[in-house]
Design a protein around this motif. Structure first.
Motif, PDB file in Angstrom:
ATOM      1  N   ASP A   6       0.994  -1.174   0.033  1.00  0.00           N
ATOM      2  CA  ASP A   6      -0.061  -0.043   0.061  1.00  0.00           C
ATOM      3  C   ASP A   6       1.008   1.281  -0.095  1.00  0.00           C
ATOM      4  OD1 ASP A   6      -2.730  -1.349   0.328  1.00  0.00           O
ATOM      5  OD2 ASP A   6      -2.117  -1.638   2.306  1.00  0.00           O
ATOM      6  N   ILE A   7       2.051   1.265   0.587  1.00  0.00           N
ATOM      7  CA  ILE A   7       2.847   2.244   0.670  1.00  0.00           C
ATOM      8  C   ILE A   7       4.498   2.023   1.055  1.00  0.00           C
ATOM      9  CG2 ILE A   7       2.416   2.532   3.444  1.00  0.00           C
ATOM     10  CD1 ILE A   7       2.261   5.714   2.733  1.00  0.00           C
ATOM     11  N   HIS A  26      -2.484  -0.973  11.510  1.00  0.00           N
ATOM     12  CA  HIS A  26      -3.656  -0.467  11.138  1.00  0.00           C
ATOM     13  C   HIS A  26      -3.982  -1.186   9.822  1.00  0.00           C
ATOM     14  CE1 HIS A  26      -3.041   2.405  13.994  1.00  0.00           C
ATOM     15  NE2 HIS A  26      -4.480   2.540  14.009  1.00  0.00           N
ATOM     16  N   GLY A  27      -3.225  -2.356   9.441  1.00  0.00           N
ATOM     17  CA  GLY A  27      -3.617  -3.359   8.374  1.00  0.00           C
ATOM     18  C   GLY A  27      -3.182  -2.709   7.003  1.00  0.00           C
ATOM     19  N   PHE A  28      -2.386  -1.920   6.953  1.00  0.00           N
ATOM     20  CA  PHE A  28      -1.549  -1.522   5.843  1.00  0.00           C
ATOM     21  C   PHE A  28      -0.505  -2.585   5.571  1.00  0.00           C
ATOM     22  CE2 PHE A  28      -4.137   2.140   7.165  1.00  0.00           C
ATOM     23  CZ  PHE A  28      -5.065   2.704   6.099  1.00  0.00           C
ATOM     24  N   ARG A  69       2.538   4.961  -3.485  1.00  0.00           N
ATOM     25  CA  ARG A  69       2.701   5.986  -2.617  1.00  0.00           C
ATOM     26  C   ARG A  69       3.789   5.695  -1.821  1.00  0.00           C
ATOM     27  NH1 ARG A  69      -3.509   4.426  -1.804  1.00  0.00           N
ATOM     28  NH2 ARG A  69      -2.535   2.558  -2.759  1.00  0.00           N
ATOM     29  N   VAL A  70       4.732   6.886  -1.716  1.00  0.00           N
ATOM     30  CA  VAL A  70       6.060   6.705  -1.197  1.00  0.00           C
ATOM     31  C   VAL A  70       6.145   7.821  -0.019  1.00  0.00           C
ATOM     32  CG1 VAL A  70       8.431   6.795  -1.505  1.00  0.00           C
ATOM     33  CG2 VAL A  70       7.137   5.846  -3.049  1.00  0.00           C
ATOM     34  N   LEU A  71       6.266   7.571   1.175  1.00  0.00           N
ATOM     35  CA  LEU A  71       6.549   8.423   2.203  1.00  0.00           C
ATOM     36  C   LEU A  71       8.040   8.568   2.328  1.00  0.00           C
ATOM     37  CD1 LEU A  71       5.752  10.031   4.690  1.00  0.00           C
ATOM     38  CD2 LEU A  71       5.669   7.913   6.109  1.00  0.00           C
ATOM     39  N   ILE A  72       8.580   9.757   2.367  1.00  0.00           N
ATOM     40  CA  ILE A  72       9.762  10.129   2.564  1.00  0.00           C
ATOM     41  C   ILE A  72      10.426  10.763   3.916  1.00  0.00           C
ATOM     42  CG2 ILE A  72      11.921  11.593   1.866  1.00  0.00           C
ATOM     43  CD1 ILE A  72      10.871  11.748  -0.831  1.00  0.00           C
ATOM     44  N   ALA A 155      -4.544   6.047   5.193  1.00  0.00           N
ATOM     45  CA  ALA A 155      -3.429   5.656   5.892  1.00  0.00           C
ATOM     46  C   ALA A 155      -3.147   6.723   6.965  1.00  0.00           C
ATOM     47  CB  ALA A 155      -2.248   5.035   4.981  1.00  0.00           C
ATOM     48  N   LEU A 156      -3.005   7.935   6.404  1.00  0.00           N
ATOM     49  CA  LEU A 156      -2.523   9.035   7.449  1.00  0.00           C
ATOM     50  C   LEU A 156      -3.580   9.193   8.457  1.00  0.00           C
ATOM     51  CD1 LEU A 156      -1.121  11.713   5.011  1.00  0.00           C
ATOM     52  CD2 LEU A 156       0.133   9.649   6.031  1.00  0.00           C
TER      53      LEU A 156
END
Length: 473
Positions: A6-7, A26-28, A69-72, A155-156
């Protein structure tokens, strides 16, 4: 293998790893990559079978579902640009990048434009709460490319802290770099809040010689009602930790470090012409603390700071009122700055929404944030001091603030943030300031002109010659 993540999180230090584990809870399905193989291994071991660590960013991106989706989560500045450069070879139009670090909002504005040229959506999301908040529920302040919000909101908002009403402390704030700008100002308020508590400690210790136990009880008693807050809670706990001959905190070197967001708040204030002296003074106070050797040398020549008065340094109740007023005024300045920045950049940030995001999870959470949200929502409340509740309570606390600042000056106990808060309060509510003289001085030496009270035009006077006045326009 079919992409099923997912991410993906780039940067598995304390904050990045904590957020990744939070999302897993949280299931992601969350992948993680880092330049350090040890950090990748730490994430994989900590998250169990579902935590997938990758040696390279390319491998992780390949495993992401579309839109990717990429979180830096890397340090601000060049490290973020380096990650974005690396990602540019693997992302496609419609993919989403979230910068969750403490980036300068000007950099975020630039990165949004650069990403849009490739069709990539960019979100600048301030995250507050430290390691524990990131792991169990932070405050998240996202802004940027609004088309990304439906894809990142699940997600957030799932991992964010929840307010007293159950709403997530994460909501879309607006366009451009507003998310990081709001986080920057959050940190500026944090600087002032912490400095005001530290000044309270200095006054209480100088005035009554309170030991650690008494200080812990005092701050614990203050942590109630409208002032119930995370920072007062941890302050009481800190004084309860014993050292070798008293509270351990008395053995800590009196030099406060900083990472730059407080300075950015002061720069933002100056750039936009919005007075935030209390937030700026907190930054300067940390700067003074870092010059310990110089302070010691000057102290040898200027040992006596007071004027020999016999009165107590400050009564505890006065200090409590001073702390309350200072913290409210810090919030007032910060919100004024956010509102002005939003107007200048066209972000359309709702201040009532900002206050709601700060109610839980973040470092500056305090009980009166619900009231701030209501005040900002009400018609005409462009400034916190215009709200009836805050106007009444700051006015009630102002005498204690005055006595505290006066006592600190008479006894030579430096309280720069409290003093600046009082000066701000007295000037922001003044119907007439002495700046008519200042503008006349500018006109006298530089022909900078002036306007009259009657609004009749713009003038220049030969103040140092024959006194003749010329109408400019």
């Amino acid at each position: 293998m079919e992409p099923n993540l997912d991410i993906g999180v780039v940067g598995l230090g304390v904050m990045g790893r904590s957020l990744a584990l939070n999302m897993l809870d949280h299931g992601f399905e969350v992948g993680g990559s880092d330049l350090s193989a040890d950090l990748v291994r730490l994430y994989s071991d900590g998250g169990g079978e579902r935590a997938r660590g990758f040696a390279t960013t390319e491998e992780m991106v390949t495993a992401l579902k579309r839109p990717r989706r990429v979180l830096i989560m890397v340090p601000a500045g060049r490290p973020v640009d380096a990650v974005l450069s690396d990602l540019s070879g693997y992302l496609q139009a419609g993919d989403i990048v979230i910068d969750g670090g403490n980036s300068n909002y000007h950099d975020t504005q630039r990165r949004i434009v650069e990403a849009s040229e490739r069709g990539v959506l960019f979100v600048g999301a301030g995250v507050s709460g430290g390691e524990d908040g990131a792991r169990h529920g932070p405050s998240i302040m996202p802004g940027g490319s609004e088309a990304a919000w439906p894809h990142v909101a699940p997600a957030l908002q799932a991992i964010a802290a929840k307010g007293p009403d159950g709403d997530p402390c994460c909501d879309w704030l607006g366009g451009g770099g507003c998310g990081h700008a709001v986080k920057t100002v959050h940190n500026g308020i944090e600087y002032a809040f912490m400095q005001a508590i530290s000044e309270s400690y200095a006054l209480l210790k100088a005035g009554s010689g309170m030991d650690g136990g008494a200080l812990a009880k005092t701050f614990e008693s203050w942590n109630a009602g409208a002032m119930r807050s995370y920072l007062l809670e941890i302050t009481a706990a800190i004084f309860g930790v014993a050292g070798t001959s008293g509270p351990l905190v008395d053995e800590v070197l009196d030099e406060a470090q900083q990472k730059g967001t407080g300075k950015w708040t002061a720069e933002m204030s100056l750039d936009l012409g919005v007075p935030c002296p209390t937030l700026a003074e907190a930054v300067f106070a940390r700067g003074v603390s870092s010059r310990r050797e110089l302070r010691g040398s000057i102290a040898e020549r200027h040992a006596s700071g007071g004027v020999g008065v016999d009165t107590p340094v400050a009564e505890p109740e006065d200090v409590r009122q001073a702390l309350f007023a200072t913290v409210v005024l810090a919030f007032a300045q910060g919100l004024d700055l956010i509102g002005s920045a939003s107007e200048a950049h066209g972000w359309n940030v709702k201040l009532e929404r900002v206050a709601k995001l700060w109610r839980a999870g973040c470092i500056i959470r305090i009980a009166f944030l619900d009231r701030i949200s209501e005040a900002m929502l009400s018609a005409g409340s462009k400034h916190l001091l215009l709200d009836p509740w805050f106007a009444e309570h700051v006015a009630a606390a102002a005498p204690g603030l005055r006595r505290t600042v006066a006592a600190s000056a008479m006894h030579g106990v430096g309280c720069p943030v409290m003093a600046s808060a009082l000066a701000y309060y007295d000037t922001i509510r003044a119907t007439r300031l002495p700046h008519n003289l200042l503008q006349a001085q500018r006109d006298a030496f530089g022909a900078h002109t002036y306007r009259r009270l009657d609004g009749s035009g713009v003038f220049h006077t030969d103040w140092l010659g024959d006194g003749a006045t010329t109408t400019i326009g």
